[in-house]
Motif scaffolding. Sequence first.
Motif, PDB file in Angstrom:
ATOM      1  N   PRO A   1     -10.871  44.486  73.991  1.00 57.70           N
ATOM      2  CA  PRO A   1      -9.798  43.660  74.539  1.00 57.70           C
ATOM      3  C   PRO A   1      -9.757  43.693  76.065  1.00 57.70           C
ATOM      4  CG  PRO A   1      -8.979  44.974  72.721  1.00 57.70           C
ATOM      5  CD  PRO A   1     -10.364  45.455  73.008  1.00 57.70           C
ATOM      6  N   THR A   2     -10.096  44.848  76.646  1.00 51.22           N
ATOM      7  CA  THR A   2     -10.097  44.940  78.103  1.00 51.22           C
ATOM      8  C   THR A   2     -11.100  43.950  78.698  1.00 51.22           C
ATOM      9  OG1 THR A   2      -9.628  47.283  77.826  1.00 51.22           O
ATOM     10  CG2 THR A   2     -10.255  46.566  80.013  1.00 51.22           C
ATOM     11  N   LEU A   3     -12.284  43.869  78.100  1.00 50.57           N
ATOM     12  CA  LEU A   3     -13.285  42.924  78.600  1.00 50.57           C
ATOM     13  C   LEU A   3     -12.831  41.486  78.353  1.00 50.57           C
ATOM     14  CD1 LEU A   3     -16.594  44.621  77.357  1.00 50.57           C
ATOM     15  CD2 LEU A   3     -15.403  44.945  79.522  1.00 50.57           C
ATOM     16  N   ALA A   4     -12.253  41.259  77.176  1.00 46.20           N
ATOM     17  CA  ALA A   4     -11.871  39.893  76.807  1.00 46.20           C
ATOM     18  C   ALA A   4     -10.738  39.372  77.670  1.00 46.20           C
ATOM     19  CB  ALA A   4     -11.481  39.840  75.335  1.00 46.20           C
ATOM     20  N   ALA A   5     -10.016  40.262  78.349  1.00 43.99           N
ATOM     21  CA  ALA A   5      -8.897  39.831  79.190  1.00 43.99           C
ATOM     22  C   ALA A   5      -9.364  38.927  80.323  1.00 43.99           C
ATOM     23  CB  ALA A   5      -8.155  41.049  79.751  1.00 43.99           C
ATOM     24  N   GLN A   6     -10.677  38.853  80.579  1.00 47.15           N
ATOM     25  CA  GLN A   6     -11.127  37.954  81.651  1.00 47.15           C
ATOM     26  C   GLN A   6     -10.809  36.495  81.343  1.00 47.15           C
ATOM     27  OE1 GLN A   6     -15.051  37.048  82.823  1.00 47.15           O
ATOM     28  NE2 GLN A   6     -15.904  36.856  80.775  1.00 47.15           N
TER      29      GLN A   6
ATOM     30  N   VAL B   1      -1.543  44.319  82.531  1.00 47.29           N
ATOM     31  CA  VAL B   1      -0.479  44.693  83.467  1.00 47.29           C
ATOM     32  C   VAL B   1      -1.040  44.782  84.884  1.00 47.29           C
ATOM     33  CG1 VAL B   1       0.892  45.962  81.777  1.00 47.29           C
ATOM     34  CG2 VAL B   1      -0.779  47.177  83.152  1.00 47.29           C
ATOM     35  N   LEU B   2      -2.365  44.832  84.997  1.00 51.17           N
ATOM     36  CA  LEU B   2      -2.964  44.792  86.333  1.00 51.17           C
ATOM     37  C   LEU B   2      -2.905  43.355  86.843  1.00 51.17           C
ATOM     38  CD1 LEU B   2      -6.193  46.839  85.527  1.00 51.17           C
ATOM     39  CD2 LEU B   2      -4.079  47.671  86.552  1.00 51.17           C
ATOM     40  N   THR B   3      -2.763  43.182  88.160  1.00 51.56           N
ATOM     41  CA  THR B   3      -2.842  41.814  88.668  1.00 51.56           C
ATOM     42  C   THR B   3      -4.282  41.351  88.489  1.00 51.56           C
ATOM     43  OG1 THR B   3      -3.288  42.662  90.862  1.00 51.56           O
ATOM     44  CG2 THR B   3      -1.013  42.106  90.391  1.00 51.56           C
ATOM     45  N   PRO B   4      -4.468  40.043  88.199  1.00 48.75           N
ATOM     46  CA  PRO B   4      -5.817  39.545  87.893  1.00 48.75           C
ATOM     47  C   PRO B   4      -6.824  39.909  88.980  1.00 48.75           C
ATOM     48  CG  PRO B   4      -4.183  37.829  87.529  1.00 48.75           C
ATOM     49  CD  PRO B   4      -3.448  39.000  88.097  1.00 48.75           C
ATOM     50  N   GLY B   5      -6.405  39.864  90.233  1.00 45.59           N
ATOM     51  CA  GLY B   5      -7.327  40.183  91.323  1.00 45.59           C
ATOM     52  C   GLY B   5      -7.880  41.590  91.185  1.00 45.59           C
ATOM     53  N   VAL B   6      -6.987  42.535  90.912  1.00 43.26           N
ATOM     54  CA  VAL B   6      -7.411  43.930  90.742  1.00 43.26           C
ATOM     55  C   VAL B   6      -8.298  44.062  89.507  1.00 43.26           C
ATOM     56  CG1 VAL B   6      -6.581  46.251  90.229  1.00 43.26           C
ATOM     57  CG2 VAL B   6      -5.419  44.869  91.947  1.00 43.26           C
ATOM     58  N   TYR B   7      -7.873  43.395  88.426  1.00 44.18           N
ATOM     59  CA  TYR B   7      -8.659  43.435  87.184  1.00 44.18           C
ATOM     60  C   TYR B   7     -10.101  43.002  87.442  1.00 44.18           C
ATOM     61  CZ  TYR B   7     -10.512  41.920  82.696  1.00 44.18           C
ATOM     62  OH  TYR B   7     -11.333  41.728  81.616  1.00 44.18           O
ATOM     63  N   PHE B   8     -10.265  41.879  88.157  1.00 45.68           N
ATOM     64  CA  PHE B   8     -11.628  41.386  88.378  1.00 45.68           C
ATOM     65  C   PHE B   8     -12.400  42.284  89.334  1.00 45.68           C
ATOM     66  CE2 PHE B   8      -9.833  37.365  86.738  1.00 45.68           C
ATOM     67  CZ  PHE B   8     -10.714  37.224  85.686  1.00 45.68           C
ATOM     68  N   ALA B   9     -11.706  42.914  90.286  1.00 48.82           N
ATOM     69  CA  ALA B   9     -12.396  43.820  91.203  1.00 48.82           C
ATOM     70  C   ALA B   9     -12.976  45.010  90.438  1.00 48.82           C
ATOM     71  CB  ALA B   9     -11.439  44.307  92.285  1.00 48.82           C
TER      72      ALA B   9
END
Lengths: 70, 696
Positions: free
Chosen positions: B106-111, B385-393
């Motif tokens: 799920p963590t990967l799929a959150a993209q 819960v992470l902001t998308p920018g942080v998630y993608f970084a």
Amino acid sequence: MRRKLRAMRKAMRKVSSAIKTIFGMPDYDRYLAHWYETHGAPGIFPMTEREYYMYALTERFEKGGVTRCC
Amino acid sequence: MKKWLLSLLIWGGIAALGAVGFGMIALWQGESVNSFWLLTAAFCTYAVAYRFYSKFIARKIMSLDDNRATPAEVNNDGKDFVPTNKWVLFGHHFAAIAGAGPLVGPTLAAQMGYLPGTIWIIVGVVIGGAVQDFIILFGSMRRNGKSLGQIAKEEIGPVGGALALIGIIAIMIILIAVLAMVVVNALAESPWATFTIFMTLPIAILMGLYMRYIRPGQVLEGSIIGLALLFFSLWLGQIVAASPTWGPAFTFSKVQLAWMIIVYGFIASVLPVWLLLAPRDYLSSFLKVGTIAVLAVGIVLTLPPLQMPALTKFIDGTGPVFAGNLFPFLFITIACGAVSGFHSLVSSGTTPKMIAKESHAPLIGYGGMLMESGVAVMAMIAACVLTPGVYFAINSPAAAIGVDAVQVATTITGWGYTVTPDQLTTLANDIQEKTILSRTGGAPSLAIGMATIFSGVLGGKALMAFWYHFAILFEAVFILTTIDAGTRVGRFMVQDMLGNVIPKMKEVNWLPGNLIGSGIITIGWGYFLLQGVMDPLGGIYTLWPLFGIANQMLAAIAFTVGTTIIFKMGKAAYSWITLVPMAWLTTATLTAGWQKLFHPDPKIGFLSHAEAFQKALDAGALPKGVKTVEAAQKMIFNDQIDAVVCAIFMVITIGIILDGARVWINILRGKHYPLQESPYIKSKGNVFDGKGHHVA
């Protein structure tokens, strides 16, 4: 008092037995209970706690079964 | 009030609430949707599905019968076959199926946003995953606890059985490689995490010696001591990492870590189990359940709002975390939590030997999987819960976003997800890591998400670094145990297969045989691990889809076995229960496999990737992110290997389905195949008095 203590010890044993079963740990009490019910006879003895422990580990981890998932 | 009316009102209410939950997560237009609605949609759906669908399957197909003795009652030996309390067995089964998988996928799929993954997790489990686990558990329970491979052989035929066996070995190899990749990415350049994980080895060995020699068999005592030492080393890790001499000593590159894990995996899998594997398995089981419980409590207490949008622009297949369109790649990225073929091995493992009454099967088989799906939903929340920018970084490979905070922030802001270099460095400082950039594999991202949630409950920012390393510790310990246990399982299979040619190989205690078997398996996964470590795209990008395809291939095998059982029971009219999820999975898996092979986009297709590299080399240039010609040639070769493995998975999937379909069609034509169930033995009623029939 003694009665209460015994009841408490019994409950503790139940909890620890449940934890052991959930995590697939060897449960010597369970083995002993079963052994005396079905195999017990004069002149033969059940495995000792250490023997049973080693036996149970081999059964669980060295028989090639899949015991866990990704 | 009449009982049926009350029931109607309650279940109508739950269904309506679930529908509201779905409505909220799908149509919310405001700033950020609250995770409460995800949980509502998920748990109301689970409740309704459990109450109605699992009962429907139990009644229409299985005709569960409490007067029929289960394997546990018939063979009660006080060791493997033990009638077990329904709820304790539920715990046992859940502890066996839940692992790192439902947290990473799920963590990967959150993209692609929280919505597609969440819907697949919820709908997939109800129609697919829980049905698979349930029906395989049922099949094994009626066959004296036989494994999936044996059932496939007996019910479908020798061809299907052989294909299933090859498939199981192949998935083991890919699974270990991809999980090892997750650990490497989590430990690289992180002395705190690396030190703590190193410490688990002496701690486990100490426990092993304690439980064998000092207090034989006292597993709970040993585990408590081990856990205490583990938390001590988690605390010590912070000091070690800060030390100018010890910090660098525990800082390793990805390639170094990969080699260490390979050597470790080989040695660990031939060591006696009491010394390392068993004690660490206990540690990791306790940590796992503890982590999941803390995550659940954290989410329920804080109900964090999701920062990730419902859909991101990467549903078009251009995402940096994994390549490819929503269909089919979302459905292989999230396997565990929705449908995981691997569960069919566990459902036909220890659980069917411990079930006391047939009527317990829906709770354990269907309900156990619903619970894992709930874990996957929580992992999705933690990632979002992470902001998308942080998630993608965190989750994008360096080749896609660059290597320093300024460059990364510019690239990701350019995608439309605002993030500042400052945010990225502050977060890295908060969790006391050198960097959070390109820590792919899901574990660091999940750990940061969990740390964010936990620190909202307890300790605030001061404890954030501790929570982060706790989450990493759990994942790494769990995965190292899987590497060890998985290599062992693979070794037994290899020894068994080679034993058909060289009979001596079948002896499980013959050391040369063990070394050869373990060596073959370790070389297998070690190859893929090294390939992933050297990949400029960071390994997970390439390997996770391959793992997803393998896992869903196994699910297709399990559904074929299940369908065959249904046909043979004369319940062909209800075969849609397994045929529908099987058709969907097969379509998704084969499409994904096909695209991985032949897609013209080099980001997706293995062959076109190799071709693009070759073209660059022919033109005298080096492909982007590759430093030498040899490395490029090696990567071309890797692409070809990946393509071959992918093709093998597809052939196995098609082969076993065709073999199953042969049986189904013959049955529809009126041919009779005997069902290979164990004979009916009447239950004596109370199975918990320890005596049993004891025929074994």
